[in-house]
Write a protein that holds these residues in place. Structure first.
Motif, PDB file in Angstrom:
ATOM      1  N   GLY A  88       0.800  -1.208   0.000  1.00 23.33           N
ATOM      2  CA  GLY A  88       0.000   0.000   0.000  1.00 23.33           C
ATOM      3  C   GLY A  88       0.835   1.261   0.000  1.00 23.33           C
ATOM      4  O   GLY A  88       0.471   2.263  -0.643  1.00 23.33           O
ATOM      5  N   ALA A  89       1.963   1.258   0.718  1.00 26.34           N
ATOM      6  CA  ALA A  89       2.813   2.450   0.789  1.00 26.34           C
ATOM      7  C   ALA A  89       3.348   2.810  -0.592  1.00 26.34           C
ATOM      8  O   ALA A  89       3.340   3.986  -0.991  1.00 26.34           O
ATOM      9  N   VAL A  90       3.811   1.813  -1.336  1.00 23.45           N
ATOM     10  CA  VAL A  90       4.313   2.057  -2.688  1.00 23.45           C
ATOM     11  C   VAL A  90       3.172   2.489  -3.599  1.00 23.45           C
ATOM     12  O   VAL A  90       3.333   3.397  -4.437  1.00 23.45           O
ATOM     13  N   ALA A  91       2.008   1.870  -3.444  1.00 24.21           N
ATOM     14  CA  ALA A  91       0.853   2.233  -4.268  1.00 24.21           C
ATOM     15  C   ALA A  91       0.471   3.697  -4.068  1.00 24.21           C
ATOM     16  O   ALA A  91       0.149   4.415  -5.029  1.00 24.21           O
ATOM     17  N   LEU A  92       0.526   4.167  -2.826  1.00 24.19           N
ATOM     18  CA  LEU A  92       0.188   5.560  -2.547  1.00 24.19           C
ATOM     19  C   LEU A  92       1.169   6.522  -3.200  1.00 24.19           C
ATOM     20  O   LEU A  92       0.791   7.594  -3.666  1.00 24.19           O
ATOM     21  N   VAL A  93       2.454   6.131  -3.241  1.00 25.16           N
ATOM     22  CA  VAL A  93       3.478   7.004  -3.813  1.00 25.16           C
ATOM     23  C   VAL A  93       3.328   7.129  -5.322  1.00 25.16           C
ATOM     24  O   VAL A  93       3.452   8.234  -5.887  1.00 25.16           O
ATOM     25  N   ILE A  94       3.060   6.025  -6.004  1.00 19.94           N
ATOM     26  CA  ILE A  94       3.059   6.043  -7.462  1.00 19.94           C
ATOM     27  C   ILE A  94       1.688   6.266  -8.077  1.00 19.94           C
ATOM     28  O   ILE A  94       1.584   6.454  -9.291  1.00 19.94           O
ATOM     29  N   ALA A  95       0.626   6.271  -7.263  1.00 18.84           N
ATOM     30  CA  ALA A  95      -0.725   6.471  -7.798  1.00 18.84           C
ATOM     31  C   ALA A  95      -0.860   7.785  -8.572  1.00 18.84           C
ATOM     32  O   ALA A  95      -1.446   7.801  -9.667  1.00 18.84           O
ATOM     33  N   PRO A  96      -0.349   8.922  -8.057  1.00 21.78           N
ATOM     34  CA  PRO A  96      -0.484  10.173  -8.824  1.00 21.78           C
ATOM     35  C   PRO A  96       0.209  10.106 -10.181  1.00 21.78           C
ATOM     36  O   PRO A  96      -0.290  10.673 -11.164  1.00 21.78           O
ATOM     37  N   LEU A  97       1.366   9.436 -10.260  1.00 23.16           N
ATOM     38  CA  LEU A  97       2.079   9.317 -11.535  1.00 23.16           C
ATOM     39  C   LEU A  97       1.253   8.523 -12.534  1.00 23.16           C
ATOM     40  O   LEU A  97       1.146   8.919 -13.716  1.00 23.16           O
ATOM     41  N   ASN A  98       0.657   7.427 -12.101  1.00 26.54           N
ATOM     42  CA  ASN A  98      -0.182   6.633 -12.992  1.00 26.54           C
ATOM     43  C   ASN A  98      -1.415   7.416 -13.431  1.00 26.54           C
ATOM     44  O   ASN A  98      -1.822   7.357 -14.597  1.00 26.54           O
ATOM     45  N   ARG A  99      -1.985   8.163 -12.496  1.00 29.37           N
ATOM     46  CA  ARG A  99      -3.184   8.935 -12.804  1.00 29.37           C
ATOM     47  C   ARG A  99      -2.910  10.041 -13.827  1.00 29.37           C
ATOM     48  O   ARG A  99      -3.729  10.307 -14.715  1.00 29.37           O
ATOM     49  N   ALA A 108       8.113   2.541 -15.651  1.00 28.73           N
ATOM     50  CA  ALA A 108       9.457   3.130 -15.759  1.00 28.73           C
ATOM     51  C   ALA A 108       9.936   3.631 -14.398  1.00 28.73           C
ATOM     52  O   ALA A 108      11.116   3.491 -14.050  1.00 28.73           O
ATOM     53  N   ALA A 109       9.025   4.207 -13.617  1.00 24.01           N
ATOM     54  CA  ALA A 109       9.383   4.692 -12.281  1.00 24.01           C
ATOM     55  C   ALA A 109       9.771   3.542 -11.359  1.00 24.01           C
ATOM     56  O   ALA A 109      10.674   3.679 -10.524  1.00 24.01           O
ATOM     57  N   ILE A 236       9.607  11.057 -13.941  1.00 19.84           N
ATOM     58  CA  ILE A 236       9.482   9.882 -13.070  1.00 19.84           C
ATOM     59  C   ILE A 236      10.449   9.910 -11.900  1.00 19.84           C
ATOM     60  O   ILE A 236      10.212   9.228 -10.897  1.00 19.84           O
ATOM     61  N   ALA A 237      11.548  10.674 -11.996  1.00 17.52           N
ATOM     62  CA  ALA A 237      12.595  10.623 -10.968  1.00 17.52           C
ATOM     63  C   ALA A 237      12.088  10.945  -9.560  1.00 17.52           C
ATOM     64  O   ALA A 237      12.413  10.212  -8.610  1.00 17.52           O
ATOM     65  N   PRO A 238      11.298  12.024  -9.352  1.00 15.82           N
ATOM     66  CA  PRO A 238      10.830  12.304  -7.978  1.00 15.82           C
ATOM     67  C   PRO A 238       9.990  11.168  -7.398  1.00 15.82           C
ATOM     68  O   PRO A 238      10.131  10.822  -6.221  1.00 15.82           O
ATOM     69  N   TYR A 239       9.113  10.586  -8.210  1.00 11.76           N
ATOM     70  CA  TYR A 239       8.283   9.482  -7.731  1.00 11.76           C
ATOM     71  C   TYR A 239       9.148   8.245  -7.458  1.00 11.76           C
ATOM     72  O   TYR A 239       8.936   7.532  -6.472  1.00 11.76           O
ATOM     73  N   ALA A 240      10.125   7.997  -8.341  1.00 13.57           N
ATOM     74  CA  ALA A 240      10.993   6.837  -8.162  1.00 13.57           C
ATOM     75  C   ALA A 240      11.829   6.958  -6.896  1.00 13.57           C
ATOM     76  O   ALA A 240      11.993   5.984  -6.153  1.00 13.57           O
TER      77      ALA A 240
END
Length: 505
Positions: A88-99, A108-109, A236-240
């Protein structure tokens, strides 16, 4: 020809190192690891689907990630029996990028986050774990138990009445079945019995299949569908990087917890690099990335008794087998059965001793505050990394305030009244040295002042600046200050910085 006799020298035979793991030589260990992997795989399915929803991707993306993370980390990870999968923690971080940019950028991230984790692991980021105090660790464990329980609450709201007796029956099985036998893990028995009851009786309750469609084939490797440009990298770098930090923190904290439970040590550096490799592999297979899963790890280690890499590997392998081969059967598992497992995990994870009245009466108020703040931050943000950082910073502030009070200054005047000796005891650093300047009688002291630091230690530039400020105040009044008793490290620091910090040369 004469022959000479010599006494035989006994040859010491060293035991050969065991090249084969325990699960190959001990059937009991093999059975425990296999059954533990099966239980974890069943528990991973609804979790991975739920995290896929959080990230805004199809359920198959989260399930693929859980498969590749578990299988890869079983080989390259540093902590045996720990489970890594989509979280869930990773999902919360990358959800905005996917959206905002789509699945290609998310994948890629994930790959870039893996590269960051390998680099951070090689640079020794795991060594920072030594700065996490015990009160933060206890808060981490307790908040985790609370989050695991809270995650089950939605499965108990607005559901058919039959869910509640099923949960009660599952909990009873989890508690009492181990008293009969421990050959088969109680969670697996609970899941099987509740599934048979609901299917045979035709009871309409929420099932795993209601969470989403299960994949019907294995993932295929490939490159992310993004333009390989500098713009993509800056996007992608900030999210990664955020994903890399969150994933490493959760994984290292979980590894430390498993170390404590099993009384064994693990390589945190290898685990950090292994997490990166697992995320790189996951990204190339189109998964959403992940890190260590505390809930499933507790099922594996604490509930099922697993101790080797086999259980981690099989958790990922069984996950795909269950989805692809036994998808229709798995879809019929009632969510109530998995809720009972996770509720028991939450109760087993919580450190009840830490909140016992007897413990709280003896614990320093500062450490209780750190534990409560850590729990509060994690529960409020649903982010374990934020709670650990805030808790660690709070613990440092509490420690600094406590140590600052230990610096004492006592003055002794010579009988002839020509000299006064100030004896300083304690640790001099930025917190304690701030009050040091005000502990001297600049106007009333005689012309010669001795500051004895034989029972003190100078730690930083703030302390040197404070000593310079004291000397300058006396010099403005025509008085001479002599500093004595510096130990070697303090003398080195004072010699290097004195006169360079206050503008007085």
């Amino acid at each position: 020809m004469s022959s000479s006799t010599s006494s035989a020298v006994p040859v010491r035979r060293w035991p050969r190192p065991r090249l084969r793991p325990d699960w190959l030589t001990d059937p009991k260990v093999w059975r425990t690891e296999v059954l533990a992997g099966l239980v974890v795989a069943l528990a991973l399915i609804p979790e991975a689907i739920s995290f896929s929803i959080i990230a805004g991707v199809e359920p198959a993306i989260g399930l693929f990630a859980s498969f590749t993370m578990a299988v890869t980390i079983a080989i390259v990870g540093g902590r045996r029996a720990m489970i890594s999968a989509a979280t869930g923690a990773v999902a919360l971080v990358i959800a905005p990028l996917n959206r905002e940019h789509g699945l290609g950028y998310l994948v890629a991230a994930v790959i870039l986050a893996g590269v960051f984790q390998v680099a951070l692991g090689a640079l020794g980021v795991a060594k920072l774990m030594r700065f996490v105090p015990r009160s933060v660790m206890v808060g981490f464990v307790n908040s985790l138990a609370i989050l695991i329980f809270l995650a089950q609450v939605p499965e108990m709201r607005d559901v058919p009445w039959a869910v509640y007796p099923l949960i009660a029956a599952g909990l009873a099985l989890m508690v009492f079945f181990p008293r009969v036998t421990t050959v088969v893990p109680a969670p697996l028995v609970s899941i099987a019995v509740l599934t048979v009851i609901t299917v045979a009786a035709g009871i309409a309750v929420p099932t795993v299949g209601d969470k989403g469609a299960l994949p019907s084939s294995l993932p295929v490797p490939g490159l992310p569908d993004v333009p390989f440009t500098l713009d993509t990298l800056t996007t992608i770098a900030p999210y990664a990087f955020a994903m890399a930090l969150v994933g490493l923190m959760e994984s290292l904290m979980t590894a430390k917890l498993v170390d404590d439970i099993t009384d064994t040590r693990s390589s945190k550096t290898r685990e950090s690099i292994g997490q990166g490799i697992a995320n790189i592999v996951t990204g190339f297979f189109g998964g959403m990335g992940g890190c260590a899963m505390i809930g499933q790890t507790m099922i594996n280690v604490k509930v099922s008794g697993a101790r080797t890499r086999l259980s981690t590997f099989l958790a990922g392998a069984f996950l795909m087998v269950l989805c692809i081969v036994f998808g229709p059967v798995v879809s019929d598992i009632p969510m109530a059965a998995l809720v009972t497992v996770m509720v028991m995990v939450s109760f087993a994870t919580f450190d009840w001793h830490s909140v016992a009245p007897k413990t709280l009466r003896r614990m320093p108020a500062g450490e209780i505050a750190v534990m409560v703040i850590t729990v509060g931050c994690v529960v409020a943000t649903h982010n374990l990394a934020i709670g650990v950082v805030v808790g660690s910073v709070t613990a440092m502030v509490v420690f600094a305030r406590r140590v600052a009070r230990l610096a004492e200054v006592t003055a002794v005047r010579d009988p002839d009244g020509t000299t006064v000796v100030y004896r300083v005891t304690g640790e001099l650093f930025f917190a304690s040295s701030n009050d040091l300047v005000g502990r001297f009688d600049y106007a009333g002291d005689p012309d010669r002042i001795v500051i004895d630091l034989g029972a003190a230690h100078v730690w930083d530039a703030s302390s040197v600046a404070a000593l310079d400020a004291i000397g300058n105040k006396y010099a403005q009044r025509g008085k001479r200050v002599e500093i004595t008793g510096l130990n070697e490290p303090s003398a080195r620091l004072h010699s290097a910085l004195s006169g360079e910090l206050t503008g007085a040369h």
